[in-house]
Design a protein around this motif. Sequence first.
Motif, PDB file in Angstrom:
ATOM      1  N   TYR A 120       0.869  -1.175   0.000  1.00 24.26           N
ATOM      2  CA  TYR A 120       0.000   0.000   0.000  1.00 24.26           C
ATOM      3  C   TYR A 120       0.909   1.230   0.000  1.00 24.26           C
ATOM      4  CZ  TYR A 120      -3.904  -3.039   1.436  1.00 24.26           C
ATOM      5  OH  TYR A 120      -4.862  -4.012   1.497  1.00 24.26           O
ATOM      6  N   HIS A 121       0.317   2.379  -0.322  1.00 27.52           N
ATOM      7  CA  HIS A 121       1.060   3.638  -0.248  1.00 27.52           C
ATOM      8  C   HIS A 121       0.256   4.666   0.519  1.00 27.52           C
ATOM      9  CE1 HIS A 121       2.737   2.039  -4.168  1.00 27.52           C
ATOM     10  NE2 HIS A 121       3.841   2.258  -3.470  1.00 27.52           N
ATOM     11  N   ILE A 122       0.948   5.410   1.369  1.00 28.01           N
ATOM     12  CA  ILE A 122       0.380   6.639   1.909  1.00 28.01           C
ATOM     13  C   ILE A 122       0.758   7.754   0.936  1.00 28.01           C
ATOM     14  CG2 ILE A 122       0.608   8.387   3.725  1.00 28.01           C
ATOM     15  CD1 ILE A 122      -1.030   6.181   4.732  1.00 28.01           C
ATOM     16  N   LEU A 123      -0.234   8.486   0.448  1.00 26.59           N
ATOM     17  CA  LEU A 123       0.019   9.604  -0.458  1.00 26.59           C
ATOM     18  C   LEU A 123      -0.175  10.911   0.304  1.00 26.59           C
ATOM     19  CD1 LEU A 123      -1.959   8.436  -3.632  1.00 26.59           C
ATOM     20  CD2 LEU A 123       0.328   7.811  -2.895  1.00 26.59           C
ATOM     21  N   TYR A 124       0.881  11.711   0.313  1.00 28.05           N
ATOM     22  CA  TYR A 124       0.797  13.002   1.002  1.00 28.05           C
ATOM     23  C   TYR A 124       1.719  14.003   0.339  1.00 28.05           C
ATOM     24  CZ  TYR A 124       1.211  16.649   4.516  1.00 28.05           C
ATOM     25  OH  TYR A 124       1.214  17.871   5.149  1.00 28.05           O
ATOM     26  N   ASP A 125       1.174  15.154   0.022  1.00 29.58           N
ATOM     27  CA  ASP A 125       1.942  16.263  -0.535  1.00 29.58           C
ATOM     28  C   ASP A 125       2.735  15.846  -1.784  1.00 29.58           C
ATOM     29  OD1 ASP A 125       2.753  18.938  -0.547  1.00 29.58           O
ATOM     30  OD2 ASP A 125       4.599  18.506   0.540  1.00 29.58           O
ATOM     31  N   GLY A 126       2.109  15.009  -2.624  1.00 23.33           N
ATOM     32  CA  GLY A 126       2.758  14.579  -3.865  1.00 23.33           C
ATOM     33  C   GLY A 126       3.775  13.475  -3.699  1.00 23.33           C
ATOM     34  N   ASN A 127       3.864  12.896  -2.512  1.00 22.64           N
ATOM     35  CA  ASN A 127       4.845  11.840  -2.231  1.00 22.64           C
ATOM     36  C   ASN A 127       4.145  10.527  -1.935  1.00 22.64           C
ATOM     37  OD1 ASN A 127       7.433  13.486  -2.091  1.00 22.64           O
ATOM     38  ND2 ASN A 127       6.178  14.552  -0.592  1.00 22.64           N
ATOM     39  N   ARG A 128       4.823   9.417  -2.237  1.00 24.66           N
ATOM     40  CA  ARG A 128       4.321   8.075  -1.940  1.00 24.66           C
ATOM     41  C   ARG A 128       5.184   7.435  -0.865  1.00 24.66           C
ATOM     42  NH1 ARG A 128       2.326   7.624  -7.207  1.00 24.66           N
ATOM     43  NH2 ARG A 128       0.356   6.477  -7.324  1.00 24.66           N
ATOM     44  N   ILE A 129       4.565   7.050   0.223  1.00 24.82           N
ATOM     45  CA  ILE A 129       5.258   6.318   1.286  1.00 24.82           C
ATOM     46  C   ILE A 129       4.824   4.855   1.198  1.00 24.82           C
ATOM     47  CG2 ILE A 129       5.565   6.027   3.769  1.00 24.82           C
ATOM     48  CD1 ILE A 129       4.938   8.997   4.095  1.00 24.82           C
ATOM     49  N   PRO A 130       5.727   3.937   0.828  1.00 27.35           N
ATOM     50  CA  PRO A 130       5.335   2.532   0.692  1.00 27.35           C
ATOM     51  C   PRO A 130       5.197   1.850   2.049  1.00 27.35           C
ATOM     52  CG  PRO A 130       7.675   2.777   0.238  1.00 27.35           C
ATOM     53  CD  PRO A 130       7.146   4.165   0.479  1.00 27.35           C
ATOM     54  N   LEU A 131       4.146   1.052   2.190  1.00 28.79           N
ATOM     55  CA  LEU A 131       3.909   0.275   3.396  1.00 28.79           C
ATOM     56  C   LEU A 131       3.568  -1.158   3.002  1.00 28.79           C
ATOM     57  CD1 LEU A 131       1.518   2.712   5.322  1.00 28.79           C
ATOM     58  CD2 LEU A 131       3.973   2.430   5.715  1.00 28.79           C
ATOM     59  N   LEU A 132       3.988  -2.106   3.801  1.00 29.56           N
ATOM     60  CA  LEU A 132       3.592  -3.492   3.619  1.00 29.56           C
ATOM     61  C   LEU A 132       2.660  -3.856   4.769  1.00 29.56           C
ATOM     62  CD1 LEU A 132       6.959  -5.025   2.418  1.00 29.56           C
ATOM     63  CD2 LEU A 132       4.823  -4.945   1.118  1.00 29.56           C
ATOM     64  N   LEU A 133       1.381  -3.963   4.488  1.00 29.18           N
ATOM     65  CA  LEU A 133       0.370  -4.138   5.521  1.00 29.18           C
ATOM     66  C   LEU A 133      -0.157  -5.564   5.540  1.00 29.18           C
ATOM     67  CD1 LEU A 133      -1.731  -0.878   4.938  1.00 29.18           C
ATOM     68  CD2 LEU A 133       0.300  -1.190   6.368  1.00 29.18           C
ATOM     69  N   GLN A 134      -0.445  -6.042   6.748  1.00 27.81           N
ATOM     70  CA  GLN A 134      -1.108  -7.324   6.910  1.00 27.81           C
ATOM     71  C   GLN A 134      -2.110  -7.206   8.040  1.00 27.81           C
ATOM     72  OE1 GLN A 134       3.103  -8.834   8.449  1.00 27.81           O
ATOM     73  NE2 GLN A 134       1.644 -10.501   8.452  1.00 27.81           N
ATOM     74  N   GLY A 135      -3.134  -8.042   7.976  1.00 30.90           N
ATOM     75  CA  GLY A 135      -4.202  -7.962   8.957  1.00 30.90           C
ATOM     76  C   GLY A 135      -3.691  -7.930  10.388  1.00 30.90           C
ATOM     77  N   ARG A 192      12.355  11.981   2.770  1.00 28.93           N
ATOM     78  CA  ARG A 192      13.628  11.912   3.487  1.00 28.93           C
ATOM     79  C   ARG A 192      13.438  11.723   4.988  1.00 28.93           C
ATOM     80  NH1 ARG A 192      17.861  16.284   0.746  1.00 28.93           N
ATOM     81  NH2 ARG A 192      19.296  14.620   0.190  1.00 28.93           N
ATOM     82  N   ASN A 193      12.313  12.189   5.523  1.00 27.62           N
ATOM     83  CA  ASN A 193      12.180  12.274   6.976  1.00 27.62           C
ATOM     84  C   ASN A 193      11.117  11.371   7.592  1.00 27.62           C
ATOM     85  OD1 ASN A 193      14.131  14.315   6.872  1.00 27.62           O
ATOM     86  ND2 ASN A 193      12.597  15.927   6.673  1.00 27.62           N
ATOM     87  N   TYR A 194      10.344  10.656   6.777  1.00 26.57           N
ATOM     88  CA  TYR A 194       9.255   9.884   7.397  1.00 26.57           C
ATOM     89  C   TYR A 194       9.794   8.716   8.217  1.00 26.57           C
ATOM     90  CZ  TYR A 194       9.362   5.877   4.126  1.00 26.57           C
ATOM     91  OH  TYR A 194       9.705   4.751   3.429  1.00 26.57           O
ATOM     92  N   GLU A 195       9.014   8.350   9.229  1.00 27.66           N
ATOM     93  CA  GLU A 195       9.339   7.217  10.097  1.00 27.66           C
ATOM     94  C   GLU A 195       8.125   6.305  10.183  1.00 27.66           C
ATOM     95  OE1 GLU A 195      10.506   8.809  13.837  1.00 27.66           O
ATOM     96  OE2 GLU A 195      12.489   9.471  13.152  1.00 27.66           O
ATOM     97  N   VAL A 196       8.375   5.010  10.284  1.00 23.36           N
ATOM     98  CA  VAL A 196       7.309   4.016  10.377  1.00 23.36           C
ATOM     99  C   VAL A 196       7.573   3.100  11.568  1.00 23.36           C
ATOM    100  CG1 VAL A 196       6.151   2.088   9.233  1.00 23.36           C
ATOM    101  CG2 VAL A 196       6.921   4.031   7.893  1.00 23.36           C
ATOM    102  N   LYS A 197       6.523   2.840  12.340  1.00 20.57           N
ATOM    103  CA  LYS A 197       6.628   1.902  13.459  1.00 20.57           C
ATOM    104  C   LYS A 197       5.368   1.045  13.526  1.00 20.57           C
ATOM    105  CE  LYS A 197       9.622   4.782  16.371  1.00 20.57           C
ATOM    106  NZ  LYS A 197       9.778   5.445  17.688  1.00 20.57           N
ATOM    107  N   GLY A 198       5.528  -0.187  14.048  1.00 20.27           N
ATOM    108  CA  GLY A 198       4.375  -1.048  14.271  1.00 20.27           C
ATOM    109  C   GLY A 198       4.242  -2.202  13.298  1.00 20.27           C
ATOM    110  N   HIS A 245      10.987   0.726   5.007  1.00 20.43           N
ATOM    111  CA  HIS A 245      11.469   2.081   5.261  1.00 20.43           C
ATOM    112  C   HIS A 245      12.997   2.113   5.264  1.00 20.43           C
ATOM    113  CE1 HIS A 245      12.992   5.140   8.191  1.00 20.43           C
ATOM    114  NE2 HIS A 245      12.279   5.921   7.414  1.00 20.43           N
ATOM    115  N   GLU A 246      13.604   1.089   5.876  1.00 18.31           N
ATOM    116  CA  GLU A 246      15.069   1.008   5.918  1.00 18.31           C
ATOM    117  C   GLU A 246      15.640   1.002   4.501  1.00 18.31           C
ATOM    118  OE1 GLU A 246      18.353  -2.450   6.811  1.00 18.31           O
ATOM    119  OE2 GLU A 246      16.620  -2.353   8.152  1.00 18.31           O
ATOM    120  N   PHE A 247      15.061   0.165   3.636  1.00 16.99           N
ATOM    121  CA  PHE A 247      15.533   0.124   2.253  1.00 16.99           C
ATOM    122  C   PHE A 247      15.237   1.426   1.523  1.00 16.99           C
ATOM    123  CE2 PHE A 247      14.229  -0.317  -2.168  1.00 16.99           C
ATOM    124  CZ  PHE A 247      15.455  -0.649  -2.739  1.00 16.99           C
ATOM    125  N   ASN A 248      13.990   1.884   1.610  1.00 17.63           N
ATOM    126  CA  ASN A 248      13.552   3.024   0.816  1.00 17.63           C
ATOM    127  C   ASN A 248      14.302   4.300   1.194  1.00 17.63           C
ATOM    128  OD1 ASN A 248      11.661   3.678  -1.309  1.00 17.63           O
ATOM    129  ND2 ASN A 248      10.631   5.001   0.165  1.00 17.63           N
TER     130      ASN A 248
END
Length: 376
Positions: A75-90, A104-110, A118-121
């Motif tokens: 999935y992607h979070i779209l914000y301000d013209g940017n795509r943040i990739p996420l791998l989601l599971q139930g 450059r600055n986003y952080e993901v937890k959980g 995020h580490e790769f991207n």
Amino acid sequence: MNKLFLVAAALLMALTSCQSTKVKISGRFVGAEADMVYLEQASMLDQTIIDSVKLSEDGNFMLQIDKVSKDPSLYHILYDGNRIPLLLQGGDHITVNSAGNVLRNYEVKGSEESELLHEFNHSYVEGVIALNEVMSELTANDLDETKRQELAVKYTKLKNEVKQNQLRFIVEHKDRIASVYALYQRLPGDANLFNGNSDVIYYRTVAEAIAESYPESLYLPLLRSQIARMDAQISLLSQVKTTSFPEISMPDMYGKEQSLSALEGKLILLHFWSAAVGNSNSFNADLKKVYEKYHDQGLEIFQVAIDTSKALWINTIQEQQLPWISVSDLKGELSPVVGAYNVRSLPSNYLIDRTGNIAGKDLMGEKLEEAIKKNI
């Protein structure tokens, strides 16, 4: 007491089962003027916006989706013209935060998979930004030759570092879906992961590991199809003739084998299309005019259908009364010719001159006629 316990346990299991398909994403974005956050689901073929929310006054947001697969999917979070990739599971409860430059600055937890992604991207995006900065310097008009050579060496070294980091991540995390995402990332202007045909070893390594960690993952058939295509492409490229183009030998609508090499000495328009694509009629109508005009002067059209339905393919040929050679192996996008000829979209074509050299690619309209006149 035991009955009550069993009923309560059953209810808890049912509740847990229902909740296991839900995903909650919350976080905060600050430092940009955009006030909407979108959630995009990425499938094999396209991307679809499935939810959106407006940021609160202090930049907070919360999204919740249901019916999410138990295995991680993109999935992607779209914000301000940017795509943040996420791998989601139930069952995931994820937080995504950013201040200032989002990529450059986003952080993901959980989520372990999303955190790996995020580490790769983060590393990959920084590498791409650095490469673009060097390229901007390289294309400056007032650059002397010494400086240009220095920057060229710098660019090559940086590009190799980014690729080495990418391959290291893939190998170290081969049993994670994040490695599948990393497999398909390409630097600007670069068609290969690392070294062309040898890339298949990385796809095979990841596929074997994913088969153990996520045997029901929807990405496993994708990887296996890619491996089959690359293996077939390697086999096909081994048949390259002195004419410098890979041989194509496929059955026509009557089942008769037709070979591209049989047209040697003529001007050949190698045309890739699909009967399933709605624009085929208009493109073929234009081709018929070109064929009628130049066929007697030595032009041949060798048309390869990237289709899987034999009935649709044959019906389309008959309905449109196509006069040239039309073939298909009915493997669709898995056909080895797709990779061998780097077909990225349909229709696509190559003009092959009488000596067997490529005289043009993806020529349409006036440009096609001009190239034909020049080489006829």
